[in-house]
Design an enzyme around this catalytic site. Structure first.
Site, PDB file in Angstrom:
ATOM      1  N   CYS A 351       2.458   7.458  23.504  1.00 59.78           N
ATOM      2  CA  CYS A 351       2.137   7.290  24.779  1.00 59.78           C
ATOM      3  C   CYS A 351       3.123   7.514  25.905  1.00 59.78           C
ATOM      4  O   CYS A 351       2.662   8.280  27.042  1.00 59.78           O
ATOM      5  CB  CYS A 351       1.741   5.792  25.183  1.00 59.78           C
ATOM      6  SG  CYS A 351       3.078   4.659  24.847  1.00 59.78           S
ATOM      7  N   HIS A 398       2.954  -0.345  26.156  1.00 55.10           N
ATOM      8  CA  HIS A 398       2.429   1.100  26.534  1.00 55.10           C
ATOM      9  C   HIS A 398       2.783   1.860  27.995  1.00 55.10           C
ATOM     10  O   HIS A 398       3.632   1.183  28.605  1.00 55.10           O
ATOM     11  CB  HIS A 398       0.802   0.692  26.607  1.00 55.10           C
ATOM     12  CG  HIS A 398      -0.245   1.959  26.435  1.00 55.10           C
ATOM     13  ND1 HIS A 398      -0.099   2.909  25.664  1.00 55.10           N
ATOM     14  CD2 HIS A 398      -0.987   2.456  27.476  1.00 55.10           C
ATOM     15  CE1 HIS A 398      -0.810   3.978  25.897  1.00 55.10           C
ATOM     16  NE2 HIS A 398      -1.740   3.601  27.045  1.00 55.10           N
ATOM     17  N   ASP A 414      -4.748   7.362  32.095  1.00 53.58           N
ATOM     18  CA  ASP A 414      -3.999   7.221  30.615  1.00 53.58           C
ATOM     19  C   ASP A 414      -4.148   8.373  29.931  1.00 53.58           C
ATOM     20  O   ASP A 414      -5.390   8.510  29.212  1.00 53.58           O
ATOM     21  CB  ASP A 414      -4.646   5.885  30.015  1.00 53.58           C
ATOM     22  CG  ASP A 414      -3.884   5.642  28.635  1.00 53.58           C
ATOM     23  OD1 ASP A 414      -2.736   6.154  28.306  1.00 53.58           O
ATOM     24  OD2 ASP A 414      -4.081   4.413  28.212  1.00 53.58           O
TER      25      ASP A 414
END
Length: 609
Positions: A351, A398, A414
């Site tokens: 991520c 995250h 995202d």
């Protein structure tokens, strides 16, 4: 000095030492508490007189109060309660002139605690609360660990280890989990970029508009120790705790030591928050003067698109077609042009890689953007007892991006979800299901049951904070607060009188109820033998008459009469073991008499004198 009076203070010391394990030693109050506990232990080691042990008990009780002020969780509260009961039992043993059993001492100490409940209730409900007892700076190291960092440098990480340590728990008023797409819990914002690392900036935390006083919270957060005063939240809710503050970038800070476990209530709202509508700053478009030429060239082609939304859509389409893959072992990137290597060569990362590269692309394309780190997802746990909650672990840490769009302000993007194998794309299908106990080991199952009880305790105990107390006082007194002092004084007097009445009532109970009950059984057996007691007759005379009528029972009856005289009228033995043996001998003789009564009734009897 009796055995309980020697051992009970040491057991209480053990409970206090265990309670100190949860203290955060960055604050002065924690150090003072620890020093008092150490001093009590040293004093207990040398105390040999009653006065010395009384002084140790007083210091121990003060330590219990200090620990309760700093550690209000369920497990610390149970340890504090255990220590208090043991301290009171030790004091009662010191004041007793005779040897008293452990069970009786514990029962008496519980009565003393019950007698103090009315007084404690008045203090809990009416006496105004004090503010936080300590604070941390939120930027420096502390005892706790976290999956988040003040800076994000994914290019230097060759392998990302999964940490399953607990991070936070959140319970909801309707006991239902949020939708998978709503499980983004922001913590830190990283607007500064030097070509490789994204860093936080000094923040100006300000008080948030709070929800109505005394309102039942829609969310209750229980956060594990961390290195930051910034805490997780959904980015939209209003606080129900005056210690919560927000900065213009959307970080939420709790004014409480960060290396302690923390709890705070929130009230969900639908209106966009202020930070989301805040206009971008020039720094939200800054990139280093040189580096990553291929990234800049790609983004330059998107600049010709007139709307920021079109540039975001073009970036999404490019990522989806380029064949990116999500992996926690991507290998380290080169120090220079690391984002170029990720975007055009390896195309493998986690991520942090995707959030960093996409945010840099947006800035190069003229769209204000920044990186946000926090937690994503969570597992919904429905324990056997207690409250359901969403469990967040460090493995849920995250990173994602936020871009500024003129019509809607800051929007979450995202880019990890655009990569094959991304947990964001595979986790959503299973996020709404409760945790299945069959897939975890017994320790994890027990841990989750305990956490459910902890959530329920926190809802009750921590839910009545300063805001809740203010709402109660407003309801009781309105604008007539001048009556508050008199009400507290009257409540204290009533509480003291009620406690004294409870102690006095319990003190009227006979000291040896078991001996009185056994004596009634003995008299009943003798009536069955046709030897009832005469008015004013002693037990010795009654047993003598019964022995003459039933000669086979005479030795047992004489032994019972002698034992009763010793148990009732002789000074109690100093040794607990000796007292236990005397009671067991009485019980054995009584059972022998009961077994012999049936045979004695069948035997011929002599004439009654």
């Amino acid at each position: 000095m009796s055995l309980p009076s020697r051992r009970l203070p040491w057991l209480a010391m053990g409970a206090l030492v265990l309670g100190c394990l949860g203290l955060e030693l960055s604050g002065l109050l924690a150090w003072c508490t620890l020093a008092l506990v150490v001093a009590a232990g040293l004093k207990l080691g040398e105390a040999s007189s009653r006065d010395g042990r009384r002084q140790v008990a007083l210091v121990q009780l003060i330590c219990c109060g200090l620990l309760a002020a700093q550690l209000p969780g369920l497990l610390p509260s149970l340890l504090q309660l255990t220590a208090t009961v043991l301290i009171l039992a030790g004091l009662l043993s010191l004041e007793s002139e005779t040897t008293v059993s452990w069970s009786l001492l514990i029962r008496r100490s519980l009565r003393v605690l019950a007698a103090s409940l009315p007084l404690a209730l008045v203090l809990f409900l009416l006496v105004p609360r004090i503010g936080p007892l300590g604070n941390g700076d939120g930027r420096h190291g502390a005892r706790g660990t976290t999956g988040l960092s003040a800076e994000l440098d994914p290019g230097s990480i060759a392998e990302l280890a999964s940490d399953e340590a607990p991070a936070a728990r959140v319970a909801f008023a309707d006991d239902r989990p949020p939708a998978p797409g709503d499980r983004y819990w922001r913590v830190l914002v990283h607007p500064s970029f030097d070509g490789r690392r994204w860093e936080r900036q000094p923040s100006d935390f300000r008080a948030l508009p709070s929800g109505p006083l005394g309102q039942k919270p829609d969310q209750l957060w229980l956060v594990e120790p961390s290195r930051f005063t910034a805490v997780p939240w959904d980015g939209r809710s209003l606080p129900l705790d005056t210690r919560l503050r927000q900065d213009p970038l959307g970080e939420l800070e709790l004014d409480q030591p960060p290396a302690n476990a923390r709890a705070y209530p929130m009230d969900s709202v639908a209106a966009p928050p202020d930070w989301q509508r805040a206009p971008p700053r020039p720094s939200d478009l800054l990139l280093p003067a040189a580096g990553d030429p291929r990234l800049r060239a790609l983004a330059e082609g998107w600049r010709v698109l007139p709307e920021p939304q079109q540039r975001v859509a073009a970036a999404r389409a490019w990522f989806l077609k380029a064949g990116f893959r999500y992996d926690t072992q991507p290998g380290a990137l080169p120090e220079r042009d690391g984002l170029d290597a990720f975007l055009f060569e390896t195309r493998v990362g986690f991520c942090g890689h995707y959030a960093s590269a996409f945010t840099a692309l947006m800035r190069a394309a003229g769209v204000p953007a920044r990186v946000v780190t926090g937690y994503y997802g969570g597992e919904w746990v429905v324990p056997v007892g207690g409250s359901p909650y969403l469990e967040l672990r460090q493995s849920h840490a995250h990173a994602w991006s936020e871009v500024w769009l003129p019509d809607s302000g800051w929007n979450r993007i995202d880019p990890s979800s655009w990569a094959a194998g991304s947990p964001e794309s595979t986790a959503r299908a299973a996020e709404g299901a409760p945790a299945r106990a069959g897939l975890m080991n017994p320790w994890q199952w027990l841990q989750r049951q305990w956490w459910g009880l902890d959530v329920a305790w926190s809802r009750w105990w921590l839910g009545f904070d300063r805001a809740g107390q203010e709402a109660l006082l407003q309801q009781l007194f309105g604008a007539n607060r001048q009556w508050l002092g008199w009400t507290i004084l009257a409540g204290l007097v009533i509480g003291v009188l009620a406690g004294l009445a409870l102690i006095g009532r319990s003190g009227r109970q006979p000291r040896q109820d078991w001996l009185e009950r056994d004596l009634k059984r003995l008299l009943s057996l003798l009536r069955g033998l046709a030897v009832p007691a005469r008015p004013g007759e002693s037990l010795q005379s009654l047993c003598s008459r019964a022995g003459e009528r039933h000669p086979s029972l005479a030795p047992i009856l004489a032994d019972l009469a002698n034992q009763h005289t010793a148990l009732r009228f002789a000074p109690p033995p100093r040794d607990v073991a000796e007292a236990r043996r005397a009671r067991q001998a009485w019980k054995l003789a009584l059972r022998q008499l009961k077994r012999s009564c049936r045979d004695a009734i069948r035997q011929p009897t002599s004439s009654t004198p």
